[in-house]
Design a protein around this motif. Structure first.
Motif, mmCIF file in Angstrom:
data_model
loop_
_atom_site.group_PDB
_atom_site.id
_atom_site.type_symbol
_atom_site.label_atom_id
_atom_site.label_comp_id
_atom_site.label_asym_id
_atom_site.label_seq_id
_atom_site.Cartn_x
_atom_site.Cartn_y
_atom_site.Cartn_z
ATOM 1 N N ALA A 11 -10.876 139.593 -17.638
ATOM 2 C CA ALA A 11 -9.771 140.280 -18.302
ATOM 3 C C ALA A 11 -9.830 141.760 -18.013
ATOM 4 C CB ALA A 11 -9.866 140.042 -19.812
ATOM 5 N N GLY A 12 -8.700 142.270 -17.709
ATOM 6 C CA GLY A 12 -8.606 143.697 -17.408
ATOM 7 C C GLY A 12 -8.824 144.024 -15.967
ATOM 8 N N ALA A 13 -9.150 143.006 -15.137
ATOM 9 C CA ALA A 13 -9.391 143.303 -13.726
ATOM 10 C C ALA A 13 -8.080 143.635 -13.049
ATOM 11 C CB ALA A 13 -10.026 142.093 -13.052
ATOM 12 N N ALA A 14 -8.065 144.735 -12.355
ATOM 13 C CA ALA A 14 -6.833 145.151 -11.676
ATOM 14 C C ALA A 14 -6.935 144.794 -10.214
ATOM 15 C CB ALA A 14 -6.624 146.646 -11.867
ATOM 16 N N LEU A 15 -6.519 143.564 -9.913
ATOM 17 C CA LEU A 15 -6.559 143.100 -8.524
ATOM 18 C C LEU A 15 -5.137 143.215 -7.981
ATOM 19 C CD1 LEU A 15 -8.817 139.952 -9.007
ATOM 20 C CD2 LEU A 15 -9.478 142.285 -8.415
ATOM 21 N N VAL A 16 -4.739 144.430 -7.630
ATOM 22 C CA VAL A 16 -3.326 144.667 -7.391
ATOM 23 C C VAL A 16 -2.959 144.959 -5.962
ATOM 24 C CG1 VAL A 16 -3.007 145.518 -9.738
ATOM 25 C CG2 VAL A 16 -3.657 147.106 -7.936
ATOM 26 N N SER A 17 -3.977 145.140 -5.099
ATOM 27 C CA SER A 17 -3.645 145.615 -3.761
ATOM 28 C C SER A 17 -3.766 144.501 -2.749
ATOM 29 C CB SER A 17 -4.586 146.765 -3.369
ATOM 30 O OG SER A 17 -4.367 147.130 -2.040
ATOM 31 N N GLN A 18 -2.848 144.463 -1.811
ATOM 32 C CA GLN A 18 -2.930 143.486 -0.737
ATOM 33 C C GLN A 18 -2.828 144.211 0.591
ATOM 34 O OE1 GLN A 18 0.050 140.511 -1.167
ATOM 35 N NE2 GLN A 18 -0.824 139.659 -3.010
ATOM 36 N N LEU A 19 -3.588 143.707 1.569
ATOM 37 C CA LEU A 19 -3.410 144.229 2.918
ATOM 38 C C LEU A 19 -2.062 143.769 3.453
ATOM 39 C CD1 LEU A 19 -6.847 143.717 4.657
ATOM 40 C CD2 LEU A 19 -5.855 145.813 3.812
ATOM 41 N N ALA A 20 -1.411 144.593 4.225
ATOM 42 C CA ALA A 20 -0.109 144.216 4.773
ATOM 43 C C ALA A 20 -0.251 143.118 5.804
ATOM 44 C CB ALA A 20 0.557 145.435 5.395
ATOM 45 N N GLY A 21 -1.407 142.967 6.404
ATOM 46 C CA GLY A 21 -1.605 141.932 7.419
ATOM 47 C C GLY A 21 -3.060 141.599 7.542
ATOM 48 N N VAL A 22 -3.363 140.685 8.375
ATOM 49 C CA VAL A 22 -4.738 140.267 8.601
ATOM 50 C C VAL A 22 -5.452 141.337 9.402
ATOM 51 C CG1 VAL A 22 -6.216 138.489 9.598
ATOM 52 C CG2 VAL A 22 -4.024 137.879 8.593
ATOM 53 N N ALA A 36 -8.229 144.632 15.151
ATOM 54 C CA ALA A 36 -7.266 145.719 15.049
ATOM 55 C C ALA A 36 -7.878 146.818 14.175
ATOM 56 C CB ALA A 36 -5.979 145.207 14.423
ATOM 57 N N ALA A 37 -7.303 147.979 14.216
ATOM 58 C CA ALA A 37 -7.781 149.048 13.347
ATOM 59 C C ALA A 37 -7.619 148.601 11.901
ATOM 60 C CB ALA A 37 -6.990 150.317 13.607
ATOM 61 N N PRO A 38 -8.646 148.826 11.048
ATOM 62 C CA PRO A 38 -8.542 148.367 9.664
ATOM 63 C C PRO A 38 -7.425 149.083 8.923
ATOM 64 C CG PRO A 38 -10.439 149.810 9.959
ATOM 65 C CD PRO A 38 -9.914 149.511 11.328
ATOM 66 N N LYS A 39 -6.697 148.312 8.128
ATOM 67 C CA LYS A 39 -5.644 148.883 7.293
ATOM 68 C C LYS A 39 -6.248 149.340 5.969
ATOM 69 C CE LYS A 39 -1.799 146.260 9.244
ATOM 70 N NZ LYS A 39 -2.502 145.640 10.367
ATOM 71 N N ALA A 40 -5.625 150.305 5.352
ATOM 72 C CA ALA A 40 -6.150 150.846 4.105
ATOM 73 C C ALA A 40 -6.153 149.773 3.021
ATOM 74 C CB ALA A 40 -5.312 152.042 3.667
ATOM 75 N N ILE A 41 -7.233 149.732 2.267
ATOM 76 C CA ILE A 41 -7.347 148.819 1.137
ATOM 77 C C ILE A 41 -7.026 149.607 -0.126
ATOM 78 C CG2 ILE A 41 -8.894 147.343 -0.186
ATOM 79 C CD1 ILE A 41 -10.483 146.873 2.360
#
Length: 540
Positions: A11-22, A36-41
């Motif tokens: 509870a309370g975990a903020a799992l809100v971000s997704q990578l735009a691609g693999v 590929a170059a890593p995308k920002a997390i």
């Protein structure tokens, strides 16, 4: 069987971000990544008592089709406490299978803040595919509740196991969808490398206890050059193909652990059974249970011999918390009297509970991942397990012969509760896509393998066998009983920390002395410390 779910610490975990691609593409046949170059997390704070950073990334559902459908992986990070000393990422994989790395190592402190590892590394972990806040395996709660509780005593009970396994696997596949067939440990190991690539790290250090050691072993097969160091504690041996040998090695260490407990009790005046013949007492309790005459003095329920055996089995994971309460419980059962109620026992402090290894977080993940009873509960263990293990058991007569042979091997404890690892996969209607095999590893750094003399969850024989398959491995021996020597032995923990930080390996043949309790603990085994799944069956 009554489902034993509890409220997760998510509870309370903020799992809100997704990578735009693999972050990387990997064919199933290739052991090297073209990245590929890593995308920002997009990290966001998560946790309540203990806080970390959490995010969600996308990875291929099927690594043979890197451009195909994706699933979510919930990942977490604790930044190094001393950035000037930072040596990169220490990836810590949870146990189980079915344990939550976020609960145990990010929003909990499976690696305590006073460990020097926290100074030198970003601690990174994951809810593996199928588990917790990652895309989950879902199964019907009513079906899971039908899990048979005991080893089959006759042909009818054997057939009931086969029918149940087929029913459960079909139900889980229908509720879960395509992920059901892609939760094998090879895919999990590839997920670890996807996380490494997403973090922009050339190499990672790796640490795991229990089932996570199998992930580490297979990661070393696939990506040896991406490892800076690897310490694997209480090891699985994925080369065992004989169902009897699997059950025998587990039973050997249950018997050895119990006899060590009996010896400890004879040497410890504060033990409730001090001065008694502890093996004879257990023999009598099991005989009464088989006769249907043993009752739980607290509830009045009739106890089976399997229920008694589970009560002996659980404390062997963590003797410092479990030995004294086990002696009290066995004494109460023998006398037919109520022992101290749970409310009268010392309770586990938040820090102690948080530092427990993740093998019990399957229950937390089950509660957290299920939005509603209609969707199902997150019960990933059998889907993962049976993707990795296939047993050539042909009949009830064969299984019954195993049990009779094991009684001779272990006259007091008789049969490890891990018999369910064999029974669960018989007639399972899923792919065994990562069957047992000997490891083929080359090009890895020296690997530290840590084991106990007796370990009910990953027996000594498994650790020795795993070490023989890993080039340049050194076995660190803890001379006591327990599962996860990082938490059971201060000596072992010190060696693990020094190796991961400095890559200083202990000399071959190094032993750590037995470390058993001398007085009742300030904390006892909590629900979260229990090594049982939501069905009451043990997990690694």
């Amino acid at each position: 069987m009554r489902l034993r779910l509890f409220t997760a610490a998510l509870a309370g975990a903020a799992l809100v971000s997704q990578l735009a691609g693999v972050a990387s593409a990997q064919s199933a046949a290739s052991a090297e990544r073209l990245e590929a170059a890593p995308k920002a997390i997009g990290w966001a704070e998560c946790g309540t008592t203990y806080k970390g950073e959490c995010a969600t990334i996308k990875v291929p559902l099927d690594y043979a089709k890197p451009g195909g459908p994706t699933i979510d992986l919930a990942i977490g990070r604790l930044k190094a406490l001393d950035p000037a000393k930072r040596q990169g990422v220490l990836f810590v994989h949870p146990g189980g299978p079915g344990g939550s790395g976020l609960n145990s190592y990010i929003m909990g402190r499976g690696i305590p803040d006073d460990s020097p590892l926290r100074q030198y590394f970003d601690i990174v972990s994951v809810d593996p595919r199928g588990v917790g806040s990652s895309t989950p395996i879902l199964c019907g709660e009513d079906v899971v509740n039908e899990t048979p509780p005991t080893y089959p005593a006759n042909e009818a009970e054997y057939q009931n196991w086969l029918a149940f396994n087929a029913k459960l696997s079909k139900d889980c596949r229908e509720r879960t969808g395509p992920l059901f067939d892609h939760v094998d440990t090879t895919s999990v190991a590839r997920d670890v490398d996807s996380i490494r690539a997403a973090l922009g790290e050339r190499q990672i250090s790796f640490f795991a206890i229990s089932y996570g050691t199998q992930v580490g072993q297979q990661y070393a097969e696939l990506f040896p050059k991406n490892l800076r160091a690897m310490a694997i504690d209480s090891n699985m041996d994925h080369s065992i193909t004989s169902a009897y040998q699997y059950m025998k090695t587990a039973t050997d260490d249950l018997e050895g652990s119990f006899l060590a407990f009996a010896k400890w009790c004879g040497e410890t005046a504060a033990c409730a059974l001090h001065g008694q013949d502890v093996p004879a007492l257990l023999d009598d309790l099991l005989a009464k249970a088989r006769a249907g005459t043993l009752k739980d003095p607290e509830t009045g329920d009739v106890l089976s011999d399997e229920a008694v055996r589970i009560e002996v089995f659980e404390p062997m994971y963590k003797p410092s918390a479990g030995f004294f309460p086990l002696a009290e419980r066995l004494k109460a059962l023998a006398a037919g009297q109520v022992a101290k109620k749970a409310a009268d026992q010392p309770t586990t402090s938040p820090s102690a509970s948080a530092s427990a290894e993740s093998k019990t977080t399957a229950r937390a993940a089950a509660a957290a991942a299920s939005a509603s009873a209609a969707e199902g509960v997150n019960y990933a263990y059998p889907a993962i397990w049976c993707s990795d293990w296939k047993w050539n058991v042909r009949s009830f007569a064969e299984l019954d012969a195993y049990k009779r042979r094991l009684k001779a091997v272990a006259p007091h404890t008789e049969l490890s509760p891990f018999w369910s690892d064999v029974l669960t996969c018989l007639n399972w209607q899923g792919k065994t896509s990562n069957p047992q095999h000997r490891l083929k590893i080359s090009g890895t750094p020296p690997t530290l393998v840590i084991k106990a003399k007796d370990d009910v969850a990953t027996p000594a024989a498994w650790n020795y066998a795993a070490a023989r398959q890993i080039p340049r491995s050194v076995v660190l021996e803890y001379d006591g009983v327990g599962h996860g020597q990082f938490r059971n032995s201060t000596c072992a923990r010190d060696y693990i920390e020094k190796y991961l930080i400095n890559r200083t390996m202990p000399a071959a043949g190094t032993h750590c002395p037995t470390q058993f309790p001398t007085e009742p603990p300030a904390t006892t085994l909590s629900t979260q410390d229990s090594p049982l799944s939501i069905t009451g069956r043990p997990v690694h």
